[in-house]
Design a protein around this motif. Structure first.
Motif, PDB file in Angstrom:
ATOM      1  N   VAL A  23       4.539 -31.342 -18.764  1.00 22.41           N
ATOM      2  CA  VAL A  23       5.332 -32.297 -18.003  1.00 22.41           C
ATOM      3  C   VAL A  23       5.906 -31.568 -16.804  1.00 22.41           C
ATOM      4  CG1 VAL A  23       5.899 -33.828 -19.924  1.00 22.41           C
ATOM      5  CG2 VAL A  23       7.351 -31.849 -19.476  1.00 22.41           C
ATOM      6  N   ARG A  24       6.077 -32.301 -15.708  1.00 20.48           N
ATOM      7  CA  ARG A  24       6.610 -31.667 -14.503  1.00 20.48           C
ATOM      8  C   ARG A  24       7.283 -32.693 -13.616  1.00 20.48           C
ATOM      9  NH1 ARG A  24       4.685 -34.774 -10.882  1.00 20.48           N
ATOM     10  NH2 ARG A  24       2.625 -34.527  -9.918  1.00 20.48           N
ATOM     11  N   ALA A  25       8.121 -32.180 -12.724  1.00 21.74           N
ATOM     12  CA  ALA A  25       8.765 -33.004 -11.696  1.00 21.74           C
ATOM     13  C   ALA A  25       8.970 -32.128 -10.467  1.00 21.74           C
ATOM     14  CB  ALA A  25      10.096 -33.562 -12.183  1.00 21.74           C
ATOM     15  N   TYR A  26       9.151 -32.769  -9.327  1.00 20.91           N
ATOM     16  CA  TYR A  26       9.474 -32.057  -8.097  1.00 20.91           C
ATOM     17  C   TYR A  26      10.980 -32.171  -7.839  1.00 20.91           C
ATOM     18  CZ  TYR A  26       4.477 -31.996  -6.965  1.00 20.91           C
ATOM     19  OH  TYR A  26       3.120 -31.781  -6.991  1.00 20.91           O
ATOM     20  N   PHE A  27      11.550 -31.070  -7.343  1.00 20.65           N
ATOM     21  CA  PHE A  27      12.969 -31.046  -6.996  1.00 20.65           C
ATOM     22  C   PHE A  27      13.142 -30.476  -5.594  1.00 20.65           C
ATOM     23  CE2 PHE A  27      12.831 -30.926 -11.570  1.00 20.65           C
ATOM     24  CZ  PHE A  27      13.907 -31.685 -11.989  1.00 20.65           C
ATOM     25  N   GLU A  28      14.013 -31.094  -4.815  1.00 17.12           N
ATOM     26  CA  GLU A  28      14.460 -30.465  -3.570  1.00 17.12           C
ATOM     27  C   GLU A  28      15.328 -29.277  -3.952  1.00 17.12           C
ATOM     28  OE1 GLU A  28      16.509 -33.629  -1.654  1.00 17.12           O
ATOM     29  OE2 GLU A  28      14.704 -34.412  -0.682  1.00 17.12           O
ATOM     30  N   SER A  29      14.986 -28.103  -3.454  1.00 19.37           N
ATOM     31  CA  SER A  29      15.670 -26.898  -3.915  1.00 19.37           C
ATOM     32  C   SER A  29      15.670 -25.822  -2.837  1.00 19.37           C
ATOM     33  CB  SER A  29      14.974 -26.359  -5.170  1.00 19.37           C
ATOM     34  OG  SER A  29      15.492 -25.085  -5.543  1.00 19.37           O
ATOM     35  N   PRO A  30      16.760 -25.041  -2.736  1.00 21.56           N
ATOM     36  CA  PRO A  30      16.767 -23.909  -1.804  1.00 21.56           C
ATOM     37  C   PRO A  30      15.794 -22.804  -2.201  1.00 21.56           C
ATOM     38  CG  PRO A  30      18.731 -23.897  -3.182  1.00 21.56           C
ATOM     39  CD  PRO A  30      18.041 -25.192  -3.453  1.00 21.56           C
ATOM     40  N   ARG A  31      15.215 -22.902  -3.393  1.00 22.03           N
ATOM     41  CA  ARG A  31      14.285 -21.877  -3.854  1.00 22.03           C
ATOM     42  C   ARG A  31      12.837 -22.208  -3.487  1.00 22.03           C
ATOM     43  NH1 ARG A  31      13.979 -20.336  -9.168  1.00 22.03           N
ATOM     44  NH2 ARG A  31      14.018 -18.178  -8.459  1.00 22.03           N
ATOM     45  N   HIS A  32      12.640 -23.173  -2.619  1.00 19.74           N
ATOM     46  CA  HIS A  32      11.292 -23.676  -2.330  1.00 19.74           C
ATOM     47  C   HIS A  32      10.373 -22.645  -1.697  1.00 19.74           C
ATOM     48  CE1 HIS A  32      11.375 -24.138   2.131  1.00 19.74           C
ATOM     49  NE2 HIS A  32      12.669 -24.027   1.920  1.00 19.74           N
TER      50      HIS A  32
ATOM     51  N   PRO B 174      23.181 -24.126 -11.445  1.00 19.23           N
ATOM     52  CA  PRO B 174      23.347 -25.366 -10.673  1.00 19.23           C
ATOM     53  C   PRO B 174      22.946 -25.229  -9.215  1.00 19.23           C
ATOM     54  CG  PRO B 174      25.481 -24.404 -11.294  1.00 19.23           C
ATOM     55  CD  PRO B 174      24.448 -23.669 -12.063  1.00 19.23           C
ATOM     56  N   GLN B 175      23.042 -24.026  -8.651  1.00 19.99           N
ATOM     57  CA  GLN B 175      22.682 -23.851  -7.243  1.00 19.99           C
ATOM     58  C   GLN B 175      21.181 -23.990  -7.005  1.00 19.99           C
ATOM     59  OE1 GLN B 175      24.152 -21.579  -9.173  1.00 19.99           O
ATOM     60  NE2 GLN B 175      23.368 -19.488  -8.829  1.00 19.99           N
ATOM     61  N   TRP B 176      20.387 -23.990  -8.068  1.00 25.34           N
ATOM     62  CA  TRP B 176      18.953 -24.211  -7.920  1.00 25.34           C
ATOM     63  C   TRP B 176      18.630 -25.694  -7.702  1.00 25.34           C
ATOM     64  CZ3 TRP B 176      16.346 -20.747 -12.248  1.00 25.34           C
ATOM     65  CH2 TRP B 176      16.659 -19.406 -11.986  1.00 25.34           C
ATOM     66  N   CYS B 177      19.563 -26.565  -8.049  1.00 24.48           N
ATOM     67  CA  CYS B 177      19.432 -28.011  -7.785  1.00 24.48           C
ATOM     68  C   CYS B 177      18.352 -28.683  -8.632  1.00 24.48           C
ATOM     69  CB  CYS B 177      19.170 -28.284  -6.307  1.00 24.48           C
ATOM     70  SG  CYS B 177      20.477 -27.688  -5.213  1.00 24.48           S
ATOM     71  N   PHE B 178      18.143 -28.190  -9.844  1.00 25.07           N
ATOM     72  CA  PHE B 178      17.188 -28.837 -10.746  1.00 25.07           C
ATOM     73  C   PHE B 178      17.915 -29.890 -11.571  1.00 25.07           C
ATOM     74  CE2 PHE B 178      14.747 -24.560 -10.745  1.00 25.07           C
ATOM     75  CZ  PHE B 178      14.226 -24.848  -9.493  1.00 25.07           C
ATOM     76  N   ASP B 179      18.361 -30.939 -10.892  1.00 26.33           N
ATOM     77  CA  ASP B 179      19.159 -31.986 -11.516  1.00 26.33           C
ATOM     78  C   ASP B 179      18.676 -33.345 -11.017  1.00 26.33           C
ATOM     79  OD1 ASP B 179      20.310 -32.305  -8.909  1.00 26.33           O
ATOM     80  OD2 ASP B 179      21.789 -30.767  -9.385  1.00 26.33           O
ATOM     81  N   ASP B 180      19.224 -34.399 -11.604  1.00 24.73           N
ATOM     82  CA  ASP B 180      18.784 -35.752 -11.249  1.00 24.73           C
ATOM     83  C   ASP B 180      19.016 -36.071  -9.783  1.00 24.73           C
ATOM     84  OD1 ASP B 180      17.909 -36.218 -13.792  1.00 24.73           O
ATOM     85  OD2 ASP B 180      19.643 -37.398 -14.419  1.00 24.73           O
ATOM     86  N   ALA B 181      20.080 -35.520  -9.213  1.00 25.65           N
ATOM     87  CA  ALA B 181      20.399 -35.828  -7.818  1.00 25.65           C
ATOM     88  C   ALA B 181      19.334 -35.292  -6.862  1.00 25.65           C
ATOM     89  CB  ALA B 181      21.764 -35.257  -7.458  1.00 25.65           C
ATOM     90  N   HIS B 182      18.619 -34.246  -7.276  1.00 19.84           N
ATOM     91  CA  HIS B 182      17.629 -33.626  -6.395  1.00 19.84           C
ATOM     92  C   HIS B 182      16.196 -33.829  -6.896  1.00 19.84           C
ATOM     93  CE1 HIS B 182      21.392 -31.483  -5.411  1.00 19.84           C
ATOM     94  NE2 HIS B 182      20.876 -31.417  -4.195  1.00 19.84           N
ATOM     95  N   MET B 183      16.029 -34.585  -7.980  1.00 22.42           N
ATOM     96  CA  MET B 183      14.687 -34.849  -8.492  1.00 22.42           C
ATOM     97  C   MET B 183      13.978 -35.872  -7.612  1.00 22.42           C
ATOM     98  SD  MET B 183      13.392 -36.357 -12.197  1.00 22.42           S
ATOM     99  CE  MET B 183      14.221 -35.105 -13.152  1.00 22.42           C
TER     100      MET B 183
END
Length: 447
Positions: A212-221, A288-297
């Protein structure tokens, strides 16, 4: 449309790193209803097979049920093994062409601090990997097939084979159209409707995975490392069952990270696990700073099956070759399938071109086609057999715990494991690790 009617394709002159979606939007239609070879499915394996057959001078129809660009569930990570095949296909994977290069794997597990395993320095493979979303990669490979002369037909949902006796001589699509060729390639994915219709059943004894996978907007991109977490628990860490699988973070270089996890069916927990819930539980442990949360999914968590260890056979019989997931070509070691799909495509194209030169239908041509499976088994059958043993071992929670507790903190051992899991060795003049891995894969009976 019956056999006397023509299908519509589009044909354009080649350009560098062409996208099928752009080529088809501007090209004039070309009527086609027969060819030297039909390839069903324009994923990496299918498009590569079509491209390499066309490169060898064959008339190719590439049938795809969707329209480009289109997405597929995947980790999007490409090791140097896959990059090598893209180069052989004429795909420019340089950073100037928009590809983020990765240096290797950053591994978490067995101790607090992660450690980094660079891709090995080898003669036979490049020293970088990359990431590429399937929406772009598949479009790019289908475009390369068109560029080399294959006729891509989108919206062609193949439903059944056309048979003469027990031999396939073409296919029909859902809207009743018929196209014919003396050789057909099924590259239509894990379910392989065409393969099943031709009597190819999946071997239930072979390992199977799910991811399973999802994309997240993240500063680690734009991190230059692909990351793996080798400890998955079905509850609290250390107080529940450790699962045979891993989680990943693959930087995409475009503002997003591909984040997901995969698991093997070698554990009793396989059929009882809610993978989306498991992924959310693991995501909650990331900083949390990685932004792997619902707000950034972006979009949602999506899943796919991973058919492994050449689990559908024969890979050739009665005019039909299986390539990629249709033949179960995903590695049981790490869930990687694109590289083996591309390599099988090259073997398939060689066999089909040789059969064509001998006169398809002749006994000598049939021997050339039968050689396809022999060459697949020779090139990575032993490696997949070792992967089957590996998958059974780590399906035991006690062994998995011993591996992560005592194996992961040892850098020399992990360098060996990195080469083994990614299947990255020099065939000749390699180091001691290369010689050990090459010997093991050579003496292991083919999967």
């Amino acid at each position: 449309m019956e056999s006397g009617e023509a299908m519509t394709s589009r044909e354009v002159p080649g350009v560098t790193n062409a996208l099928a979606s752009e080529l088809l939007s501007s090209a004039p239609p070309v009527d086609r209803n027969e060819a030297d070879v039909i390839v069903v499915g324009a994923g990496p394996g299918g498009s590569a097979t079509a491209a390499l057959c066309a490169q060898r001078g064959l008339d190719v129809l590439l049938l795809e049920k969707a329209e480009f660009p289109r997405d597929k569930v995947c980790g999007d990570g490409l090791t140097p093994r896959a990059v090598r095949m893209l180069t052989r296909l004429g795909i420019d994977t340089s950073e100037s062409a928009g590809f983020l290069h990765t240096r290797g794997l950053r591994v978490y597990g067995g101790r607090t601090a992660p450690f980094e395993l660079p891709w090995p320095q080898l003669s036979d493979f490049p020293d970088y990997g990359t990431t590429c979303p399937r929406r772009r990669l598949d479009d790019l490979l289908a475009g390369r097939a068109v560029q080399l002369g294959a006729h891509l037909i989108c919206g062609a949902n193949v439903t059944e084979p056309v048979l003469v006796g027990d031999r396939i001589t073409g296919v029909r699509t859902r809207d009743g159209r018929t196209v014919r060729a003396p050789v057909v390639v099924a590259a239509d994915g894990n379910s392989s409707r065409l393969g099943v219709a031709m009597g190819r059943r999946r071997d239930e004894r072979r390992p199977m995975g799910v991811a399973v996978r999802a994309y997240f907007e993240s500063p680690r991109h734009d991190d230059p490392w692909m990351e793996s977490w080798l400890e998955l628990w079905d509850g609290e860490r250390g107080a529940s069952t450790q699962l045979p699988g891993y989680a990943w973070v693959f930087p995409m270089g475009d503002g997003r990270c591909n984040v997901g996890l995969g698991m093997l069916n070698s554990s009793p927990a396989f059929g009882r696990t809610d993978y989306r819930r498991l992924m959310r539980a693991w995501l909650a442990t990331t900083p949390p700073q990685w932004c792997f949360d619902d707000a950034h999914m972006i979009d949602r968590i999506r899943g796919a099956a991973l058919p492994m260890a050449l689990n559908r056979k024969p890979l050739y019989a009665n005019g039909l070759l299986l390539v990629g997931d249709a033949g179960g070509m995903v590695s049981p070691f790490n869930g990687e399938g694109i590289d083996y799909s591309l390599e099988a495509a090259e073997l398939a194209a060689d066999a089909i071109a040789e059969a064509h030169s001998r006169g398809v239908g002749a006994a000598a041509a049939e021997r050339a086609l039968l050689g396809y499976e022999n060459h697949v088994r020779r090139d990575f059958g032993g490696y997949h057999r070792l992967g089957m043993i590996f998958s059974r071992l780590i399906g035991n929670p006690r062994i998995m715990h011993l591996c992560t507790t005592y194996g992961l903190p040892r850098p020399t051992l992990m360098r060996f494991v990195n080469k083994l899991l990614a299947n990255l060795t020099d065939e000749n003049d390699g180091d001691a690790f290369d010689r050990i891995i090459n010997t093991l894969t050579r003496i292991a009976p083919s999967a």
